[in-house]
Write a protein that holds these residues in place. Structure first.
Motif, PDB file in Angstrom:
ATOM      1  N   GLY A 115       7.354   2.433   0.207  1.00 13.64           N
ATOM      2  CA  GLY A 115       7.179   3.756   1.165  1.00 13.64           C
ATOM      3  C   GLY A 115       8.749   4.401   1.150  1.00 13.64           C
ATOM      4  O   GLY A 115       8.732   5.476   1.121  1.00 13.64           O
ATOM      5  N   GLU A 157       9.487   7.055  -1.725  1.00 11.53           N
ATOM      6  CA  GLU A 157       8.805   8.115  -1.712  1.00 11.53           C
ATOM      7  C   GLU A 157       9.656   9.412  -0.955  1.00 11.53           C
ATOM      8  O   GLU A 157       9.524  10.698  -1.089  1.00 11.53           O
ATOM      9  N   GLY A 199       2.860   4.300  -8.166  1.00 12.57           N
ATOM     10  CA  GLY A 199       2.403   4.292  -6.891  1.00 12.57           C
ATOM     11  C   GLY A 199       1.878   3.093  -6.525  1.00 12.57           C
ATOM     12  O   GLY A 199       1.962   1.954  -6.687  1.00 12.57           O
TER      13      GLY A 199
END
Length: 304
Positions: free
Chosen positions: A241, A244, A275
């Motif tokens: 995360g 990102e 991802g």
């Protein structure tokens, strides 16, 4: 849970997701996994014209891949689950490969993602915690006891926060997405604020956010330099995360790592490419690898 049917070249032929349902207890989670796998197998038969010949499954926690046992997962509440045996039985006897979630994701990133072509790489996802996958010539090094790559528990600040592992100042207590969320929620006074909000505030020049972000990046650089000193990877792949945030993370991180190295060779530091599909793709690759070592394996197109 994420599941997929994967072709030999790593192509996702079908992908689907559903809630783990861990609130219903560990036994219910296992049954959910088995049912999900059975449905995926049936989908292949109905929509792709053939059944999967092998299955790969990636789970968190401590994994005994050789025996096919999910040894321990705190967030799922299970111990010593014979996952390979249970899945093979539910899938009518097809061979099943079991892997650790981060190492499995790293396998995919190394073979068909950001590390493709690199003979040595380190994959580090920054999520609720921090772990690592050590890539060597297309394979992932699990270690003598299956614990290799636990970079999140390198102590970077001995006087830092307590860690669930029993130590203080572990990397994941300072530089994971969860750690940044906690720090920014406190600094901003907004209990609902998270790491993504912190990154946006950094981009807008908020001094409190910049301080929180700098603290995390500095800790992350310290942990990564320890890792590259030991492992000498050619490529360092950062996912999860926190990645990102893009160059809001990578620009200061590259600078902080470069500032810390002395004799070490700087690896190329790149964002992960796959991802949250990395785990599914890696599980498929585990299944294909299993078929490649099985003398009874035949030409096929699909694994689950």
């Amino acid at each position: 849970m994420k599941a997929a049917l994967v072709a030999a070249d790593g192509t996702l032929l079908h992908e689907t997701r559903r809630a783990t349902g861990r609130d219903r207890g560990p036994d219910a989670v296992v049954e959910s996994i088995l049912a999900f796998a059975g449905e995926l197998r049936a989908y292949g038969e109905t929509h792709l014209g053939q059944s999967a010949l092998a299955a790969g499954v990636a789970v968190p926690g401590i994994v005994d891949a050789d025996r096919g046992i999910a040894v321990y997962a705190a967030n799922l509440g299970w111990r010593d689950v014979p996952m390979r045996e249970l899945l093979s039985c539910r899938l009518h006897g097809v061979p099943v490969a079991l892997g650790h979630d981060v190492r499995t994701g790293g396998l995919a990133e190394g073979r068909i993602g950001a590390g493709k072509g690199a003979d040595r790489f380190l994959f580090v996802p920054l999520g609720t915690g921090i772990a690592g996958a050590i890539g060597i010539d297309g394979s992932i090094e699990a270690g003598a006891h299956g614990y290799a790559g636990e970079i999140g528990h390198i102590v970077v600040r001995p006087d830092g926060p307590d860690c669930g592992c029993g130590q203080r100042g572990c990397l994941e207590t300072l530089a994971s997405a969860a750690a940044v969320t906690r720090a920014w929620a406190e600094a901003s006074g907004d209990p609902a604020a998270d790491a993504a909000d912190c990154a946006k505030a950094v981009e807008s020049g908020d001094p409190k956010a910049v301080a929180v972000w700098h603290n995390a990046v500095d800790a992350l650089a310290a942990g990564l330099v320890t890792a590259l000193t030991l492992l000498d990877p050619r490529t360092l792949i950062i996912g999860g995360g926190l990645a990102e945030a893009g160059e809001t993370l990578f620009t200061p991180l590259r600078a902080a790592v470069e500032e810390r190295v002395t004799f070490q060779k700087l690896p190329v530091i790149v964002p992960a490419a796959l991802g949250d599909t990395a785990g599914c793709l890696g599980a498929g690759l585990l299944a294909w690898d299993l078929l490649a070592t099985d003398p009874l394996a035949t030409d096929t197109e699909v694994t689950a």
